[in-house]
Design a protein around this motif. Structure first.
Motif, PDB file in Angstrom:
ATOM      1  N   ASP A  11     -11.483   4.693  -6.840  1.00 28.26           N
ATOM      2  CA  ASP A  11     -11.286   3.281  -7.947  1.00 28.26           C
ATOM      3  C   ASP A  11     -11.776   3.934  -9.559  1.00 28.26           C
TER       4      ASP A  11
ATOM      5  N   ARG B  49     -10.144  -3.881 -12.843  1.00 28.53           N
ATOM      6  CA  ARG B  49     -10.871  -4.244 -12.334  1.00 28.53           C
ATOM      7  C   ARG B  49     -10.157  -5.327 -11.644  1.00 28.53           C
TER       8      ARG B  49
ATOM      9  N   ALA C 251      -9.028  -4.890  -7.128  1.00 29.16           N
ATOM     10  CA  ALA C 251      -9.798  -5.698  -6.689  1.00 29.16           C
ATOM     11  C   ALA C 251      -8.792  -6.911  -5.282  1.00 29.16           C
TER      12      ALA C 251
ATOM     13  N   SER D 298      -8.674  -1.702  -0.094  1.00 35.51           N
ATOM     14  CA  SER D 298      -9.063  -0.721  -0.203  1.00 35.51           C
ATOM     15  C   SER D 298      -8.759   0.923   0.160  1.00 35.51           C
TER      16      SER D 298
END
Length: 201
Positions: free
Chosen positions: A134, A153, A157, A161
């Protein structure tokens, strides 16, 4: 025909992998590219988006202001659902058309950003995940796309994941090194994919 699902988070380098597979002979069906085509001026897709989100999501020239629309939907899960409900079926129809036009022995690579999020893995013979930490993705979004850190970000998000993506992977392409490293990885993967479509015996 081998149907390959290619996915990876924003900033992972999935488009670089997609380009390299196309250069080696894959038929690439790019969901992002099709998603842009189905909302061009004059399309039913754009008309439905304006109806749902208002004229404010258009630029002065009548094209879709993707940044403005993105800022609206990525901050609101319900609005994102509305947008996906408009765009995804149209992308699906166009993707199927491109698949029908591909040769029988083709390696058809579907470049699908939200493959994990939409539980689409079962549609493909092979799922390739471009995996990048990430922090590396964040750095690329800031440096290469000029995004603000908070926006970058938020986009990361809003997606699956790394763990969720890796869970569905048949093949993982690590992409935190140089483009030469990536080329070597893609070469190995292409040999693997080609071998799967070649008739045996």
């Amino acid at each position: 025909m081998l149907k390959v699902g290619l996915t990876g988070g924003i900033g992972s380098g999935k488009s670089e992998v997609s380009r390299r597979l196309a250069a080696r002979g894959a038929v690439v069906v790019d969901a992002d590219k099709i998603a842009r085509e189905v909302v061009e001026p004059g399309t039913p897709g754009l008309a439905e988006i304006v109806e749902a989100f208002g004229e404010g999501v258009l630029r002065p020239d009548g094209t879709l202001d993707r940044e403005r629309l993105g800022a609206i939907v990525f901050a609101d899960a319900e609005k994102l659902k509305v947008l996906n409900g408009i765009v995804h079926p149209k992308v699906g129809e166009r993707s199927e058309q491109l698949q029908r036009e591909a040769p029988d022995d083709a390696v058809v690579v579907y470049d699908v950003p939200l493959l994990a999020e939409n539980n689409l893995a079962a549609r493909y013979d092979v799922v390739i995940v471009v995996d990048t930490p990430d922090e590396v993705r964040l750095e690329r979004l800031l440096r290469l796309r000029g995004m603000r850190e908070a926006d970058a970000r938020a986009r990361i998000a809003a997606q699956a994941s790394r763990e969720e993506r890796l869970r569905i992977a048949d093949i993982v392409i690590g992409n935190e090194g140089s483009l030469d490293d990536l080329d070597a990885e893609v070469d190995k993967v292409w040999q693997d994919l080609s071998a799967r479509v070649l008739p045996t015996g």
